[in-house]
Enzyme design. Sequence first.
Site, mmCIF file in Angstrom:
data_model
loop_
_atom_site.group_PDB
_atom_site.id
_atom_site.type_symbol
_atom_site.label_atom_id
_atom_site.label_comp_id
_atom_site.label_asym_id
_atom_site.label_seq_id
_atom_site.Cartn_x
_atom_site.Cartn_y
_atom_site.Cartn_z
ATOM 1 N N ASP A 79 -1.238 -7.600 -31.037
ATOM 2 C CA ASP A 79 -0.633 -6.572 -31.719
ATOM 3 C C ASP A 79 0.702 -6.121 -31.358
ATOM 4 O O ASP A 79 1.612 -5.769 -32.262
ATOM 5 C CB ASP A 79 -1.541 -5.342 -31.514
ATOM 6 C CG ASP A 79 -2.904 -5.197 -32.295
ATOM 7 O OD1 ASP A 79 -2.979 -6.196 -33.193
ATOM 8 O OD2 ASP A 79 -3.791 -4.804 -31.770
ATOM 9 N N GLN A 253 6.429 0.083 -26.036
ATOM 10 C CA GLN A 253 7.514 -1.046 -25.805
ATOM 11 C C GLN A 253 8.901 -0.985 -25.424
ATOM 12 O O GLN A 253 9.471 -1.593 -24.702
ATOM 13 C CB GLN A 253 7.279 -2.085 -27.191
ATOM 14 C CG GLN A 253 6.012 -2.633 -27.468
ATOM 15 C CD GLN A 253 6.017 -3.620 -28.636
ATOM 16 O OE1 GLN A 253 6.788 -3.180 -29.539
ATOM 17 N NE2 GLN A 253 4.892 -4.665 -28.802
#
Length: 304
Positions: A79, A253
Amino acid sequence: MNRIFGWGGELLNRIGISVNKGKPKARVVARQLVWLIEERGAEVYLEPDIAAEMDRPELGLPLDQFPDRVDIVFVLGGDGTLLGIARRFAKSRVPILGFNLGHLGFLSEAEPDSLSSAVERVLAGDYIIEERMMLDAEVIRDGRVMETSVALNDVGIAKGSFSRMITCTVFMDGAYLGTYSGDGLIVSTPTGSTAYSLSCGGPIVWPGLQTLLLTPICPHSLTARPMVLPPDGILEIRVSSTHRDMGLTIDGQLGYRLEVDDIIRVSRSRSVTSLIKWKERTFFEVVRKKLQGNGGEDGWEDKK
């Protein structure tokens, strides 16, 4: 609802493959996919270093050129890999098909043990495309925009390793919404409702809805609860604390350091992520298999 097209869809004959080089199986799967795609007479492109490793330098194409040269991108990874590609290609709307080489694989649709079937279905137009809502985020300091980014899953505001709380004061379209003291806040899309927000007690939201989801992180209050907000609302979140250990994350991220009195503005993006999906596989099936670890309630699916 999601804007869906491609039911018995448009033929996608130029395929780019993005490989997570940290996944042990990724190169093997990429090699198999190249063979399957070329066997069926379609074009395939790889990032130059991967193409060179396969002794197929003629297939090399820089990732930044994929949107101009390919009809679809196969993403080999988990993912997290797909989230990175989604942000990178957000403005192009190039369709993405994820091949799950990770653990959960909630966003991915294809599996390594069904490569031939996946290629055949894509080339035959046997799929749908779901356009998933994204978020624009800005960090504003002293009236100036310091950082901008786009997110598919979520925008997180959180304290760092320091133990003391932070306070987030939230406004929507200029109206005071509330003040939350605790570890921070998450603003997520419906797609991101099954990610960070879910682990903080937020609801699962069907991805066809268009909405903003506001979820407190470990709030120091019994009354602070997740809120489902209109998609076109503009959220402005002012952060404060007695320390300086605060940060902003994009899809878990990208990270930006925050300062006291920074304002984080979050709104629906004009960009979307176009995900390839199999038309017979429902969101509820994915939730059962990925989050509950089963294929049906009391074996119902086995009895059909």
